[in-house]
Write an enzyme that holds these catalytic residues in place. Structure first.
Site, PDB file in Angstrom:
ATOM      1  N   ALA A   1       0.632  -1.106   0.052  1.00 16.20           N
ATOM      2  CA  ALA A   1      -0.081   0.054  -0.164  1.00 16.20           C
ATOM      3  C   ALA A   1       0.801   1.158   0.027  1.00 16.20           C
ATOM      4  O   ALA A   1       2.148   1.119   0.319  1.00 16.20           O
ATOM      5  CB  ALA A   1      -0.966  -0.118   1.408  1.00 16.20           C
TER       6      ALA A   1
ATOM      7  N   GLY B   1       0.608  -5.320   0.566  1.00 17.67           N
ATOM      8  CA  GLY B   1      -0.629  -5.402  -0.438  1.00 17.67           C
ATOM      9  C   GLY B   1      -0.045  -5.797  -1.774  1.00 17.67           C
ATOM     10  O   GLY B   1      -1.050  -6.286  -2.496  1.00 17.67           O
TER      11      GLY B   1
ATOM     12  N   GLU C   1      -0.481  -9.396  -1.530  1.00 16.26           N
ATOM     13  CA  GLU C   1      -1.888  -9.588  -1.334  1.00 16.26           C
ATOM     14  C   GLU C   1      -2.636  -9.690  -2.881  1.00 16.26           C
ATOM     15  O   GLU C   1      -3.414 -10.488  -3.121  1.00 16.26           O
ATOM     16  CB  GLU C   1      -2.565  -8.772  -0.367  1.00 16.26           C
ATOM     17  CG  GLU C   1      -2.307  -8.990   1.125  1.00 16.26           C
ATOM     18  CD  GLU C   1      -2.625  -7.936   2.011  1.00 16.26           C
ATOM     19  OE1 GLU C   1      -2.257  -6.651   1.887  1.00 16.26           O
ATOM     20  OE2 GLU C   1      -3.467  -8.260   2.960  1.00 16.26           O
TER      21      GLU C   1
ATOM     22  N   GLU D   1       3.499  -5.646   7.202  1.00 13.53           N
ATOM     23  CA  GLU D   1       2.874  -4.815   7.845  1.00 13.53           C
ATOM     24  C   GLU D   1       2.748  -4.820   9.392  1.00 13.53           C
ATOM     25  O   GLU D   1       3.008  -3.835   9.966  1.00 13.53           O
ATOM     26  CB  GLU D   1       1.400  -5.142   7.594  1.00 13.53           C
ATOM     27  CG  GLU D   1       0.775  -4.866   6.080  1.00 13.53           C
ATOM     28  CD  GLU D   1       0.981  -6.111   5.206  1.00 13.53           C
ATOM     29  OE1 GLU D   1       1.799  -7.084   5.514  1.00 13.53           O
ATOM     30  OE2 GLU D   1       0.323  -5.869   4.276  1.00 13.53           O
TER      31      GLU D   1
END
Ligand code: T1G
Length: 701
Positions: A62, A101, A104, A124
């Site tokens: 992210a 992310g 992911e 994270e």
């Protein structure tokens, strides 16, 4: 398609390319670009889709700069749902690092291929949060519950080969051309009629998890949590992956993620992430400052420090020469290095072959004449100014022009050392922390005459050997040890005032310090400070700041190495235990000095330990010793075991409020000791203006 995401069809394979430097983070534009491309691919003549990235890496996660701002659509979960439900095969093609992310997104694809040098991870937790786009639900479904928990709670990247063993990667590609290898792989999948493998369709049999497993895992994590709350939340999510259908598990993950993202811990850890990167930058130095080539390094002194430093270079393939004064000392030094490596091998963290390769890069010598070819020398001899000056004189006469001459001193004046040579511009401080092969911090000390290219080279090299660098100007103790003096002093004064060693250390450890100040003294050896005090004849030492420590040394209680210091140590387990003898000694010393003992609250201990760090930090900023408050935080986080969930002493000060810090320091000045508690002028000024250190950093950027 968009500035940062393009889509083309090559040989019936749709290719989505993300090109958003520096690390292809999932900004709003990237998310939208991927979503549009996947939507387009549903209705064109492509037979499958490949998702890859331009530049140095696959999606690194992210976009952290968007955190804390209002969410922008489309959300990452929406993009991920679109990829996973695609009616055509989607293949992620990974190079560099697929993180957070990024991984992911790859896990939403039906297949994942990667070049051998790629790594994948869910870091994270290092930002005080957890994977918020399905990572906690999908990883256990393919890698298993234990492997998933280990990976997500540690947050470390996993190399392609290991990721393939875990099932996270389906194919490790050969060759360097990512795009063509990925296209071939995608075509092969289409031709072989490969199914649309959706991780969401896998379910985990709850019976496959031993009863009590999660409870035990939580306990294990709690022991090393140090104020972090994300690890426990990760267990909650993985537990949901086992016990609930995926959509319910995703909802649990979202809820936990939302809680964490607004937590003070995460705010502190995000601060640390950016501060670390900022610290690597030297104000006023152009980005394109030329670098000197460092192909060979020499270390003067093969003690614990020198040996550890030598390992740092051998670990990244740089040949090192270790210089000692005698064959015997050299053999001892090389022996310690061999022993350190074999411990790592025994723990299964390095192969025998790797160890052999590294050892081959380390050679020994007893002659300065052998140093004529090296590009960098790091002096790591005793903290004795005369010896250091002599070493630099010799280096000046044997080293080639342009070689960087560095000192690992913790306290000596780098400018004086530089003046012992005819090339002060090539002299710099490289202050490693013990054990040097383990500790991440490198304080780079800039002498008055240190050349720009020397600084730029050392900062870059520091990163190459895995260190986090912070720049300090010259002063006694530089940033870290200078600040530490007040902390150590208060730990001692608290004992005289009536606290026990166990009480002082417990407060520091509850705050999140890796170890309390007195336990650290025992670990380092109380004789170290004792000798340092004796060496400093230029100042008058107040007995209230060291009398107990001095008495302990004189009783041969040197700390862990002699089995006793502030505490008694179990010879087997090294567990510490309070010692009534020490408590009696403290009482006796207090009486001798006329200090009236009283009950000390934990709050007082906390403020008296940590506010001196902040106060001295403010002086260090004002004097220009440190470039930024964030640099000071980095020094404490990586060199002194300060809890990352508190962001470093200066960030912590901003959270407490500078007015409160200032008021409390004034109160201690008036009630305890005027000498130790003079508020720093910068602290006073910022407090009165209602500002923070972060404001100061912005104004002085
Ligand atoms: N967002 C924004 N900026 C980032 C960034 C990110 N994720 N990662 C790096 N940068 C900036 C960084 O500040 C620096 O900027 C430049 O890129 C180069 O970085 C939903 C919640 C990828 C291994 O935690 O680990 O995904 O200083 O110097 O050494 O679950 O960057 O040049 O201006 O570090 O080559 C998870 C963090 C996010 C990855 C590259 N991802 N990044 O290392 O370069 S949370 C991460 C890294 C998440 C989802 C969630 C490293 C790197 P500047 P650099 P590098």
């Amino acid at each position: 398609m968009s500035n940062v995401v393009s889509y083309e069809v090559v040989d019936k394979i749709g290719v989505i390319t993300v090109d958003s430097p520096p690390v292809n983070a999932l900004s709003q534009a990237v998310r939208e670009g991927i979503l549009n491309a996947v939507t387009t691919a549903q209705n064109d003549d492509s037979e499958a889709v490949v998702l890859l990235c331009a530049g140095r890496t696959f999606i690194a996660g992210a976009d952290i700069t968007e955190f804390g701002k209002p969410p922008l659509s489309p959300s990452l979960p929406e993009v991920i749902a679109a990829i996973e439900s695609s009616n055509k095969l989607v293949v992620a093609a990974i190079h560099g690092t697929a993180l957070g992310g990024g991984l992911e997104t790859a896990l939403a694809c039906h297949y994942r291929c990667a070049v051998p040098s790629a790594k994948v991870g869910l870091p994270e937790v290092k930002l005080g949060i957890l994977p918020g786009a399905g990572g906690t639900q999908r990883v256990p479904r393919i890698a298993g519950v234990k492997a998933a928990l280990d990976m997500i709670t540690a947050g470390n990247p996993v190399p392609a080969a290991a990721a393939s063993d875990m099932g996270l990667i389906d194919e490790v590609l050969s060759g360097d051309d990512l795009k063509s290898a990925a296209l071939t792989y995608a075509k092969d999948l289409v031709e072989s009629g490969a199914l649309l493998k959706r991780i969401r369709d896998i379910s985990i049999d709850p019976a496959s998890v031993e009863p009590g497993f999660f409870e035990q895992y939580r306990k294990k994590l709690a022991r090393r949590a140090r104020g972090q709350i994300a690890p426990d939340a990760i267990v909650t999510c993985v537990e949901a992956a086992v016990n609930k259908p995926i959509d319910e598990g995703l909802a649990v993950e979202r809820e936990e993620f939302t809680k964490l993202i607004s937590s003070p811990e995460s705010k502190a850890m995000r601060h640390a992430f950016f501060a670390e990167r900022e610290a690597a930058k030297i104000k006023g130095l152009p980005k394109d400052t030329p670098l000197r080539d460092i192909n060979e390094v020499a270390i003067i002194g093969g003690g614990t420090m020198g040996g550890g430093i030598a390992m740092c270079f051998a670990n990244v393939g740089i040949p090192v020469k270790l210089l000692e004064i005698s064959d015997e000392a050299l053999e001892r030094g090389l022996g310690i290095i061999r022993k350190n490596y074999s411990i790592t091998v025994k723990k299964g963290r390095m192969s025998e072959a790797d160890m052999a390769k590294r050892l081959e890069l380390i050679s020994g010598t007893t002659s300065y004449d052998d140093l004529s070819s090296v590009d960098l020398v790091i002096e790591a001899v005793f903290e004795n100014p005369d010896i250091k000056l002599e070493v630099f004189g010799k280096l000046d006469s044997v080293c080639k022009p342009g070689a960087i001459l560095a000192t690992n001193t913790s306290y000596q004046d780098v400018n004086l050392i530089a003046e012992a040579t005819k090339r002060p511009q090539d002299v710099v401080g490289m202050h490693f922390f013990s054990p040097a092969n383990v500790m991440k911090l490198l304080e780079v000390v800039r002498g008055d005459k240190t050349a720009d290219d020397v600084l730029a080279t050392v900062m870059k090299l520091g990163k190459k050997i895995g260190k986090v660098c912070a720049l300090s100007r010259v002063c006694y103790g530089f940033i870290g040890n200078r600040m530490l003096q007040g902390y150590g002093r208060q730990a001692h004064r608290l004992l005289l005032d009536g606290a026990t060693p166990a009480q002082v250390d417990a407060v520091a450890e509850k705050f999140g310090m890796a170890m309390g100040p007195l336990a650290v003294g025992d670990l380092a050896g109380l004789d170290v400070g004792y000798k340092a005090r004796q060496a400093r004849t230029d100042i008058k030492h107040d007995p209230r700041n060291h009398c107990v420590a001095t008495a302990l040394v004189e009783m041969d209680r040197l700390g862990q190495k002699s089995g006793a210091g502030y505490y008694k140590y179990d010879p087997e387990t090294r567990a510490r235990q309070s010692d009534p003898e020490v408590e009696a000694l403290i009482k006796q010393k207090a009486a001798e000095l006329g200090v009236e003992q009283r009950e000390i609250s934990d709050e007082e201990i906390l403020d008296r330990l940590f506010f001196p760090l902040i106060n001295e930090g403010a002086r260090i900023l004002e004097e220009g010793i440190a470039q930024r408050p964030g640099d000071i935080d980095i020094v404490y986080l990586y060199g002194y075991g300060f809890p990352v969930a508190k962001g470093g002493p200066m960030f912590y000060a901003d959270q407490v409020g500078l007015q409160r810090v200032y008021d409390r320091i004034c109160e201690f000045r008036d009630t305890l000791d005027a000498d130790s508690w003079q508020p720093a002028p910068l602290l006073e000024k910022l407090a009165k203006e209602g500002k923070t250190f972060a404001d100061w950093a912005q104004e002085n950027a």
